[in-house]
Enzyme design. Sequence first.
Site, PDB file in Angstrom:
ATOM      1  N   THR A 191     -23.808  10.262  14.188  1.00  0.00           N
ATOM      2  CA  THR A 191     -23.096   9.084  14.704  1.00  0.00           C
ATOM      3  C   THR A 191     -21.763   8.910  13.976  1.00  0.00           C
ATOM      4  OG1 THR A 191     -25.299   8.116  14.907  1.00  0.00           O
ATOM      5  CG2 THR A 191     -23.428   6.626  15.215  1.00  0.00           C
ATOM      6  N   HIS A 208     -28.067  19.245  19.174  1.00  0.00           N
ATOM      7  CA  HIS A 208     -28.987  19.482  18.052  1.00  0.00           C
ATOM      8  C   HIS A 208     -29.537  20.913  18.107  1.00  0.00           C
ATOM      9  CE1 HIS A 208     -28.942  15.386  16.760  1.00  0.00           C
ATOM     10  NE2 HIS A 208     -29.679  14.898  17.741  1.00  0.00           N
ATOM     11  N   TYR A 249     -23.100  15.599   4.375  1.00  0.00           N
ATOM     12  CA  TYR A 249     -23.047  14.131   4.428  1.00  0.00           C
ATOM     13  C   TYR A 249     -22.636  13.574   3.066  1.00  0.00           C
ATOM     14  CZ  TYR A 249     -24.885   9.372   5.261  1.00  0.00           C
ATOM     15  OH  TYR A 249     -25.033   7.991   5.391  1.00  0.00           O
TER      16      TYR A 249
HETATM   17  P1  A3P Z   1     -30.037   6.242   7.090  1.00  0.00           P
HETATM   18  O1  A3P Z   1     -31.230   6.114   7.973  1.00  0.00           O
HETATM   19  O2  A3P Z   1     -30.315   6.987   5.828  1.00  0.00           O
HETATM   20  O3  A3P Z   1     -29.357   4.952   6.826  1.00  0.00           O
HETATM   21  P2  A3P Z   1     -27.648  10.343  12.895  1.00  0.00           P
HETATM   22  O4  A3P Z   1     -26.368   9.699  13.303  1.00  0.00           O
HETATM   23  O5  A3P Z   1     -27.544  11.841  12.765  1.00  0.00           O
HETATM   24  O6  A3P Z   1     -28.775   9.878  13.724  1.00  0.00           O
HETATM   25  O7  A3P Z   1     -27.915   9.882  11.395  1.00  0.00           O
HETATM   26  C1  A3P Z   1     -28.221   8.543  11.125  1.00  0.00           C
HETATM   27  C2  A3P Z   1     -27.991   8.279   9.667  1.00  0.00           C
HETATM   28  O8  A3P Z   1     -26.572   8.161   9.429  1.00  0.00           O
HETATM   29  C3  A3P Z   1     -28.609   6.955   9.231  1.00  0.00           C
HETATM   30  O9  A3P Z   1     -28.951   7.136   7.866  1.00  0.00           O
HETATM   31  C4  A3P Z   1     -27.438   5.997   9.422  1.00  0.00           C
HETATM   32  O10 A3P Z   1     -27.553   4.805   8.717  1.00  0.00           O
HETATM   33  C5  A3P Z   1     -26.284   6.868   8.908  1.00  0.00           C
HETATM   34  N1  A3P Z   1     -24.980   6.418   9.423  1.00  0.00           N
HETATM   35  C6  A3P Z   1     -24.669   5.997  10.668  1.00  0.00           C
HETATM   36  N2  A3P Z   1     -23.383   5.665  10.739  1.00  0.00           N
HETATM   37  C7  A3P Z   1     -22.854   5.872   9.509  1.00  0.00           C
HETATM   38  C8  A3P Z   1     -21.555   5.673   8.952  1.00  0.00           C
HETATM   39  N3  A3P Z   1     -20.552   5.205   9.674  1.00  0.00           N
HETATM   40  N4  A3P Z   1     -21.376   5.991   7.653  1.00  0.00           N
HETATM   41  C9  A3P Z   1     -22.400   6.477   6.892  1.00  0.00           C
HETATM   42  N5  A3P Z   1     -23.653   6.673   7.373  1.00  0.00           N
HETATM   43  C10 A3P Z   1     -23.875   6.377   8.663  1.00  0.00           C
END
Ligand code: A3P
Length: 338
Positions: free
Chosen positions: A87, A147, A232
């Site tokens: 995201t 993915h 990340y």
């Molecule tokens: P956590 O569950 O550890 O908080 P994806 O987007 O691949 O589904 O990953 C989701 C993870 O990215 C979640 O981690 C979410 O909180 C984190 N996330 C989403 N937006 C983010 C942002 N702008 N900056 C940092 N982390 C982010």
Amino acid sequence: MAAFLPISHTDNEQKCSNLMEKTSERYKETLPKLPKAKGWMTQHLVHYQGVWLTPKAALKGLMLIQDHFSPRPTDILLATFPKSGTTWLKALIFSTVNRSRYSFSGHPLLTTGPHDCFPFLDAYVYENDRCFHHLDRLPPPRLLSTHIPFTLLPTSMSCRFVYICRDPKDVLVSKWLFMNKLRPKQLPPISLEEAFELFCQGISHYGPYWDHVLGYWKASLENPEKILFLKYEDLKKEPCAVVKRLGEFTGHPFSLEEERRGVVQEIVKLCSFENLSNLEVNKTSVQKFSRDIVVDNRHFFRKGEVGDGKNYLTAEMMERLNAITAEKLHDSGLVFGY
Ligand code: A3P
């Protein structure tokens, strides 16, 4: 910009539709023969070509992509193992590539979720499986995410990839919490112990995790101009440096003048967890990936921190995951920090 364009029918589309039908038939024949294991969000995952997939969207999406997707050299594919920062990176790439089109005050990301600005290829083709022509109508550079493991993509993939990986302990915890939110009420919740065992055995969406990461890592070493491999944890530590690399890699380098004006910092601020997670669209709207996958946008924003896995996993669990990771990544040159 919308993920799903309206469907209309022409002769070409009819031909395309017939080819899609063949893949649908192959899907129907293949599905019952595949090994099954317990699912995290769905009841089961199925094992196909070495990867664990949800039986509908992920499996059929993969087959459609393998049979019919025509990549373009100008395409930018964001590839991730779920819960690794998809995201966040969608927002960063979208705003970097389109920065001359939109002002920060009226930016689409302020009113549109990152997943709507930057569609999932896998879900898109599953949803529109009658035809791929809709994808052909997207203007270059097409920003698409997936993915799918690198080794399962069609060998003709001539596009560029940005891959982001994350420490498996944080991925596992993030995934477990996320999947339990999406798991239908009629299925009992999955415990952390159970999720942990499945993850260690490689059984999770698009798993095994280690094969996924290594597939893109090795490809990035062989083809660094085609695959940008990010972590990340590095993005958290030095977001501006990573955004500058994204600009270079995607063919939209930041000029000195832009750097002086603070454009890189503006992008980082716009896409920050604090900013995106507090926007009305990300607090209240849903993301419709396909007819069976609808997710509240707020579920994509939980904590966004490095190291949260250790607040859930026991010392033994952490040790075991670290040991598996060390063994699998042995000699690859890829390491995780904590
Ligand atoms: P956590 O569950 O550890 O908080 P994806 O987007 O691949 O589904 O990953 C989701 C993870 O990215 C979640 O981690 C979410 O909180 C984190 N996330 C989403 N937006 C983010 C942002 N702008 N900056 C940092 N982390 C982010």
